[in-house]
Design a protein around this motif. Structure first.
Motif, PDB file in Angstrom:
ATOM      1  N   VAL A 250       0.836  -1.205   0.000  1.00  0.00           N
ATOM      2  CA  VAL A 250       0.000   0.000   0.000  1.00  0.00           C
ATOM      3  C   VAL A 250       0.865   1.248   0.000  1.00  0.00           C
ATOM      4  CG1 VAL A 250      -1.776   1.281   1.241  1.00  0.00           C
ATOM      5  CG2 VAL A 250      -1.848  -1.221   1.186  1.00  0.00           C
ATOM      6  N   HIS A 251       1.900   1.262   0.829  1.00  0.00           N
ATOM      7  CA  HIS A 251       2.790   2.428   0.908  1.00  0.00           C
ATOM      8  C   HIS A 251       3.546   2.624  -0.405  1.00  0.00           C
ATOM      9  CE1 HIS A 251       5.570   5.379   2.509  1.00  0.00           C
ATOM     10  NE2 HIS A 251       6.583   4.629   2.119  1.00  0.00           N
ATOM     11  N   TYR A 253       2.656   1.710  -3.375  1.00  0.00           N
ATOM     12  CA  TYR A 253       1.728   2.187  -4.394  1.00  0.00           C
ATOM     13  C   TYR A 253       1.458   3.679  -4.229  1.00  0.00           C
ATOM     14  CZ  TYR A 253      -2.783   3.215  -6.513  1.00  0.00           C
ATOM     15  OH  TYR A 253      -3.797   3.807  -7.214  1.00  0.00           O
ATOM     16  N   THR A 254       1.252   4.104  -2.990  1.00  0.00           N
ATOM     17  CA  THR A 254       0.973   5.520  -2.721  1.00  0.00           C
ATOM     18  C   THR A 254       2.137   6.399  -3.145  1.00  0.00           C
ATOM     19  OG1 THR A 254      -0.416   4.882  -0.837  1.00  0.00           O
ATOM     20  CG2 THR A 254       0.322   7.174  -0.940  1.00  0.00           C
ATOM     21  N   LYS A 257       2.444   6.507  -6.948  1.00  0.00           N
ATOM     22  CA  LYS A 257       1.378   7.342  -7.513  1.00  0.00           C
ATOM     23  C   LYS A 257       1.720   8.821  -7.375  1.00  0.00           C
ATOM     24  CE  LYS A 257      -3.607   8.113  -7.011  1.00  0.00           C
ATOM     25  NZ  LYS A 257      -4.823   7.672  -6.272  1.00  0.00           N
ATOM     26  N   GLU A 258       2.209   9.218  -6.201  1.00  0.00           N
ATOM     27  CA  GLU A 258       2.582  10.616  -5.982  1.00  0.00           C
ATOM     28  C   GLU A 258       3.754  11.019  -6.869  1.00  0.00           C
ATOM     29  OE1 GLU A 258       3.357  10.729  -1.833  1.00  0.00           O
ATOM     30  OE2 GLU A 258       1.236  10.808  -1.247  1.00  0.00           O
ATOM     31  N   GLN A 290       3.483  -1.230  -9.576  1.00  0.00           N
ATOM     32  CA  GLN A 290       2.945  -1.137  -8.229  1.00  0.00           C
ATOM     33  C   GLN A 290       1.416  -1.151  -8.239  1.00  0.00           C
ATOM     34  OE1 GLN A 290       4.580  -1.421  -5.457  1.00  0.00           O
ATOM     35  NE2 GLN A 290       6.573  -1.456  -6.479  1.00  0.00           N
ATOM     36  N   SER A 291       0.822  -0.597  -9.307  1.00  0.00           N
ATOM     37  CA  SER A 291      -0.639  -0.621  -9.434  1.00  0.00           C
ATOM     38  C   SER A 291      -1.148  -2.050  -9.590  1.00  0.00           C
ATOM     39  CB  SER A 291      -1.089   0.220 -10.632  1.00  0.00           C
ATOM     40  OG  SER A 291      -0.806   1.581 -10.429  1.00  0.00           O
ATOM     41  N   TYR A 294      -0.919  -3.738  -6.191  1.00  0.00           N
ATOM     42  CA  TYR A 294      -1.933  -3.182  -5.300  1.00  0.00           C
ATOM     43  C   TYR A 294      -3.321  -3.691  -5.688  1.00  0.00           C
ATOM     44  CZ  TYR A 294      -4.558   0.423  -2.750  1.00  0.00           C
ATOM     45  OH  TYR A 294      -5.415   1.092  -1.914  1.00  0.00           O
ATOM     46  N   ASP A 312      -9.738   2.451  -7.427  1.00  0.00           N
ATOM     47  CA  ASP A 312      -9.289   2.762  -6.081  1.00  0.00           C
ATOM     48  C   ASP A 312      -9.337   4.264  -5.798  1.00  0.00           C
ATOM     49  OD1 ASP A 312      -6.926   2.580  -8.012  1.00  0.00           O
ATOM     50  OD2 ASP A 312      -6.068   3.743  -6.359  1.00  0.00           O
ATOM     51  N   ASN A 313      -9.524   5.081  -6.832  1.00  0.00           N
ATOM     52  CA  ASN A 313      -9.581   6.524  -6.638  1.00  0.00           C
ATOM     53  C   ASN A 313     -10.980   7.011  -6.280  1.00  0.00           C
ATOM     54  OD1 ASN A 313      -6.863   7.025  -7.307  1.00  0.00           O
ATOM     55  ND2 ASN A 313      -7.343   6.775  -9.468  1.00  0.00           N
ATOM     56  N   HIS A 318     -13.680   3.151  -1.698  1.00  0.00           N
ATOM     57  CA  HIS A 318     -13.218   3.192  -0.316  1.00  0.00           C
ATOM     58  C   HIS A 318     -14.373   2.970   0.660  1.00  0.00           C
ATOM     59  CE1 HIS A 318      -9.045   4.286  -1.005  1.00  0.00           C
ATOM     60  NE2 HIS A 318      -9.452   5.122  -1.940  1.00  0.00           N
TER      61      HIS A 318
END
Length: 477
Positions: A250-251, A253-254, A257-258, A290-291, A294, A312-313, A318
């Motif tokens: 999760v980390h 991927y985040t 993404k950033e 990574q996507s 995830y 996921d966005n 969520h």
């Protein structure tokens, strides 16, 4: 009110004609009424001495569809100084056909406004235990009616602040309505999480080599027992591989993404720069990989079959995750005296004792088989009988393994079918021999004969073990 209850404040307001009375302890919370009408009160609440703040709405709907039209309009346009929101009260209308027992049949037109309001997506119902119905006319015999008129709703932000919250519903001794007790439960530390194989591990470099290096080590056992011991030994190696080669999915991927979003912004400033274009492509490749990891992680962990790249966005995605976590918990039960027991050890003992009493015991047929009945029913042909007696082959074992969904819930061995599918080329021969050997000698290791019970509620608001149906999740092999 303040004279009789020292330290308490209250609010009723002229708009609601005294139909709703809000009472709170002044030294614990501060309350500011934001909006109100004759059918609801909407307030901002802050816990004194802490940073916890939320919005609460209390509803007492009018009796007719026409009068409630204004209520639905007002509830759709509430203002929120903070995000967490809980709404509770007597809506004076059912939301579904099964919300009434007795009396006249509920008409679809009665629920049009409620369903239209729910479709806006502002709230979901809070998990409840206890009585399904919340009101009764208390009349005798066939004139008795039960309805679910009272409800509690919460928004997505409420689960962020109070993920373990739920409500208990029970009948009052005086009122014709049930009372609600809303509670937030502190999550217990239940120790080390058990091993679980995640499908995306197999996509990482070095996975196959790590498995084979450990698998080929000698072990004193035969058949299925040998396979089970190898799988048990392999768990420790795969844990280390996960920490060393994969890490926090999760980390990662985040961060990826950033970084990709940042590289796109940088490229906009100088779109013709070959260095920035090259860097953006490299970062995008990292983000894409990574996507995938995830996406696989979420599919398997949350059983979300409809997930697509980019879902996921969305807020809906969520919300689904949070709602699933909130509903997949059993934190209390009601004992024989009608009391709520929330003590973790007692809850565990209650469920274990119940299912131990009905499972694993011997039973005999209630009546002997009447063989003459077979003559009048369908009978297998000789060819069909021979096919049933035909020995299984390695091809049958492989077909059975590959027919199992890769995101099925793992049982006690914690290996899903995906592990065996990925490693079948290397391990399939040995595993097939062990499985076929069982049909020769009938020996099944105790570890392989165990199951994990998944409890499915029989009723909408279960309160004890007898109201759950056990589903046995067997080991993959």
């Amino acid at each position: 009110m303040t004279c009789h209850f020292v330290g308490w404040n209250c609010y009723t307001g002229s708009a609601n004609e005294g139909r709703i009375l809000l009472i709170w302890q002044a030294n614990i919370v501060s309350v500011e009424v934001l909006q109100g009408s004759d059918q609801f009160i909407h307030a901002y609440v802050k816990e004194l001495g802490s940073s916890k703040e939320l919005c609460l709405s209390f509803v007492y709907g009018r009796n007719t569809i026409e009068e409630r039209l204004q209520l639905w309009q007002d509830l759709s346009g509430l203002s929120f100084p903070v995000n967490p929101w809980l709404m509770a009260g007597d809506f004076n209308v059912v939301f579904y056909f099964n919300d009434q027992l007795g009396g006249r049949t509920v008409a679809a037109m009665e629920m049009v406004d409620t369903q239209r309001w729910r479709s806006i997506g502002l709230v979901d119902e809070l998990s409840t235990s206890g009585s399904h119905y919340t009101w009764t006319n208390k009349q005798a015999a066939e004139a008795r009616i039960y309805s679910k008129l009272d409800r509690i709703f919460k928004n997505e932000a409420w689960l962020d602040f109070f993920p373990q919250s739920e409500a208990y519903v029970n009948w009052d001794m005086i009122s014709d309505h049930c009372f609600f007790i809303i509670k937030t439960i502190t999550a217990l530390n239940l120790g080390i999480k058990p091993f679980r194989f995640f499908n995306m591990w197999a996509d990482h470099e070095g996975f196959r080599e790590t498995v084979l290096q450990n698998w080929t080590k000698p072990i004193k056992a035969h058949g299925l027992e040998r396979i089970m011991k190898k799988l048990m030994r392999l768990k420790h190696v795969l844990r280390q591989f996960y920490r060393r080669a994969i890490g926090d999915v999760v980390h990662k991927y985040t961060v990826a993404k950033e970084n990709y979003q940042s590289s796109q912004c940088q490229l906009q400033k100088d779109p013709h720069s070959t260095d920035l274009q090259r860097e953006e492509r490299s970062i995008f490749e990292t983000f894409s990989s990574q996507s995938r990891y995830y996406d696989s992680y979420l599919r398997q962990k949350r059983k979300i079959n409809w997930l697509r790249i980019g879902d996921d966005n969305t807020a809906y995605f969520h919300a689904c995750l949070k709602q699933r976590r909130a509903t997949n918990r059993i934190t209390s039960f009601i004992n024989d005296a009608g009391q709520i027991n929330e003590k973790f050890e007692d809850v565990v003992a209650h469920f274990l004792n119940h299912f131990r009493s009905i499972m694993g015991s011997h039973s005999t047929a209630s009546a002997p088989i009447q063989r003459e009945c077979f003559i009048h029913g369908g009978i297998l042909s000789l060819d069909q009988q021979l096919r049933l007696m035909k020995p299984f082959t390695k091809k049958d074992v492989e077909a059975a393994m590959f027919s199992i969904n890769s995101i099925k819930s793992p049982a006690p061995d914690r290996y899903g079918s995906s592990f065996f599918k990925v490693m079948w080329k290397d391990l399939g021969e040995e595993i097939s021999d062990a499985i076929l050997g069982f049909f020769d000698h009938g020996m099944l290791p105790d570890e392989l004969n165990s199951v994990t019970l998944s409890l499915i509620p029989k009723v909408e608001t279960p309160t004890k073990a007898v109201e759950y149906r056990p589903i046995a999740c067997c080991n993959t092999l």
